[in-house]
Motif scaffolding. Sequence first.
Motif, short mmCIF file in Angstrom:
data_model
loop_
_atom_site.label_atom_id
_atom_site.label_comp_id
_atom_site.label_asym_id
_atom_site.label_seq_id
_atom_site.Cartn_x
_atom_site.Cartn_y
_atom_site.Cartn_z
N VAL A 86 -34.41 -61.39 2.96
CA VAL A 86 -33.19 -61.66 2.19
C VAL A 86 -33.48 -62.22 0.79
O VAL A 86 -32.61 -62.83 0.18
N GLN A 87 -34.66 -61.99 0.28
CA GLN A 87 -34.96 -62.48 -1.07
C GLN A 87 -34.05 -61.78 -2.07
O GLN A 87 -33.89 -60.56 -2.04
N GLN A 88 -33.49 -62.56 -2.97
CA GLN A 88 -32.56 -62.03 -3.98
C GLN A 88 -33.21 -60.91 -4.79
O GLN A 88 -32.59 -59.89 -5.07
N GLN A 89 -34.48 -61.09 -5.14
CA GLN A 89 -35.22 -60.10 -5.93
C GLN A 89 -35.29 -58.75 -5.19
O GLN A 89 -35.11 -57.69 -5.78
N GLN A 91 -33.24 -57.71 -2.78
CA GLN A 91 -31.89 -57.15 -2.70
C GLN A 91 -31.53 -56.41 -3.99
O GLN A 91 -31.02 -55.30 -3.94
N GLN A 92 -31.83 -57.02 -5.12
CA GLN A 92 -31.54 -56.39 -6.41
C GLN A 92 -32.34 -55.10 -6.57
O GLN A 92 -31.82 -54.10 -7.06
N GLU A 104 -27.86 -58.42 6.00
CA GLU A 104 -28.88 -59.25 6.66
C GLU A 104 -28.87 -59.04 8.17
O GLU A 104 -27.82 -58.88 8.78
#
Length: 122
Positions: A86-89, A91-92, A104
Amino acid sequence: MTKFSVLVCDDSAVARKQVIRCLNDCIAADIRQAATGVEALALLAQQHFDLVCLDLTMPELDGVQVLEHIKATKKECFVLIISADVQQQMQQRVLQLGAINFIEKPLSKMSLRHTLHKFGIY
């Protein structure tokens, strides 16, 4: 009318079963499974899928590499990432590569239904 076709790709049999159970509760679909990214690409080469549900963390070929291949070969399908990463990076990155959403793990029927509805899949 042909049934909506879905490919569920995850190296965990338990995770694949859970995704399939949620899909079956949400839409009428012809669902195929792949345990690896390599297997997913082989199936994608053989037939068209309307939706690909893809895990990110897999041996050999990970979900990002499968997604990159789908984009590079201009396959027309929705790609939904279902992952515990679930790392923001990350996901982007997958959204930039064309995934319609990042859900998730563990997958909930409500989040799946919301995404399918948002993109007119059911």
